[in-house]
Design a protein around this motif. Structure first.
Motif, PDB file in Angstrom:
ATOM      1  N   PHE A  79       0.755  -1.196  -0.079  1.00 48.10           N
ATOM      2  CA  PHE A  79       0.052   0.079   0.178  1.00 48.10           C
ATOM      3  C   PHE A  79       0.776   1.178  -0.078  1.00 48.10           C
ATOM      4  N   ALA A  83       1.554   4.290  -2.803  1.00 48.26           N
ATOM      5  CA  ALA A  83       1.187   5.294  -2.303  1.00 48.26           C
ATOM      6  C   ALA A  83       2.068   6.609  -2.565  1.00 48.26           C
ATOM      7  N   CYS A 142      -3.900   5.018   0.726  1.00 50.58           N
ATOM      8  CA  CYS A 142      -3.929   3.738   1.433  1.00 50.58           C
ATOM      9  C   CYS A 142      -5.134   3.673   2.005  1.00 50.58           C
ATOM     10  N   THR A 145      -7.378   2.386  -0.766  1.00 53.05           N
ATOM     11  CA  THR A 145      -7.151   1.104  -0.929  1.00 53.05           C
ATOM     12  C   THR A 145      -7.840   0.022  -0.051  1.00 53.05           C
ATOM     13  N   GLN A 219      -3.896  -0.893  -6.434  1.00 48.08           N
ATOM     14  CA  GLN A 219      -4.990  -0.870  -5.106  1.00 48.08           C
ATOM     15  C   GLN A 219      -5.985  -1.745  -5.095  1.00 48.08           C
ATOM     16  N   GLY A 223      -5.656  -4.246  -1.907  1.00 51.23           N
ATOM     17  CA  GLY A 223      -6.585  -4.146  -1.077  1.00 51.23           C
ATOM     18  C   GLY A 223      -7.463  -5.540  -0.770  1.00 51.23           C
TER      19      GLY A 223
END
Length: 322
Positions: A79, A83, A142, A145, A219, A223
């Protein structure tokens, strides 16, 4: 997410003594708070209760739960890595992984994760040249995500086990299906926007710069995989005591996690147990949830606190030499 900006100058060149000592104070406070959270959580239970809960789960299932937990935190480092690229200030993976694990292992237990883990992220990333605006982009990226992963896993869980929502909320199966489809559609829409929209989106004075398609796809994948691993850890502790399908556990965990995000209870303390026992009313499962809490929250909390303290000493020493 706001529009990209250039990298800020390294704060060490401009920060005065007050800001430096304030940073040290924040770091010490974070470690002390983590130790207090560890003590407070363990003090909720009697020692015989802790022993019986742990011994009720076989070593085989315990090791699998630890493995899924490690895989989840490894995924979470991705993440931050993505990012940082979105924020326009990519860093080496080892730095992103260090900041991610320290911030999230502690932030998961404090509650208000965007603020608690965000403060620790800022502590790390400001040393490495990121400004406050860039760290904010990392935090929002984040957070999105997390939302994508929850939505996808929740949508799949509702489609496969709609009976949970039907029994708990008393709503018709058609509405459950509609909610599941919506949960799966908005990540798809997010990918479409990432692939087609080049200019920042503006809404009520806010600016949203969409990530590129590759970052957005990352993502969605990370995720979803992260929450699949977390649900896997919970499923292993439950599977040691009861035969419950994985997707049913995943759907329950998503519900518990949403409740935790709404209540901001530190570490979901009591929330996860309440939701699991409400949706899966089997008294023996409280031991499984307790073991899951040890494995996913408290063990990383202890490791993250030690790593944060060690990194503070090392980075402080390097700063002095410079």
């Amino acid at each position: 997410m706001t529009s990209h900006s250039g990298a800020a100058a390294h704060p060490a060149k401009h920060a005065g003594p007050f800001r430096r000592y304030l940073g040290y104070t924040v770091a010490v406070a974070a470690v002390a708070l983590a130790a207090f959270l560890l003590y407070r959580t363990l003090s909720q239970y009697d020692w015989p209760e802790l022993v019986s809960a742990v011994t009720a789960v076989s070593l085989y299932h315990m090791l699998l739960a630890i493995g899924f937990t490690a895989a989840s935190y490894l995924t979470l480092t991705g993440f931050d890595f993505l990012a940082l690229k979105y924020a326009g200030h990519p860093l080496a993976y080892r730095r992103a992984a260090l900041a991610s694990f320290c911030s999230l292992s502690i932030g998961h237990n404090i509650g208000l994760a965007a603020l608690s883990s965000g403060a620790i992220r800022y502590r790390f990333y400001s040393r490495w040249g990121l400004g406050a605006g860039e760290v904010a982009k990392v935090i929002v990226f984040c957070g999105v995500t997390v939302g994508l992963g929850l939505s996808i896993l929740g949508g799949v869980g509702l489609l496969v086990h709609p009976d949970l929502a039907i029994d708990v909320m008393g709503i018709p199966s058609s509405l459950v299906t509609l909610v599941a489809v919506i949960c799966l559609l908005w990540p798809a829409l997010y990918l479409v926007l990432a692939a087609t929209v080049e200019r920042p989106l503006r809404f009520r004075g806010m600016t949203l710069a969409m990530p590129g398609f590759k970052l957005a796809l990352g993502q969605v994948i990370l995720g979803t995989v992260n929450f699949a691993f977390v649900a896997g850890a919970l499923h292993q502790t439950i599977a040691a005591l009861a035969d419950v399908p994985y997707l049913e556990v995943a759907a329950v965990y998503v519900s518990a996690n949403v409740a935790t995000l709404i209540t901001h209870v530190p570490g979901g303390l009591g929330v996860i147990e309440s939701v699991v026992l409400y949706l899966l009313p089997r008294a023996e499962l409280i031991g499984a949830v307790l073991v899951f809490r040890f494995v996913y929250f408290l063990l990383p909390l202890a490791l993250g606190s030690l790593l944060l303290g060690f990194s503070e000493v090392v980075l402080w020493g390097r700063g002095r030499r410079r």
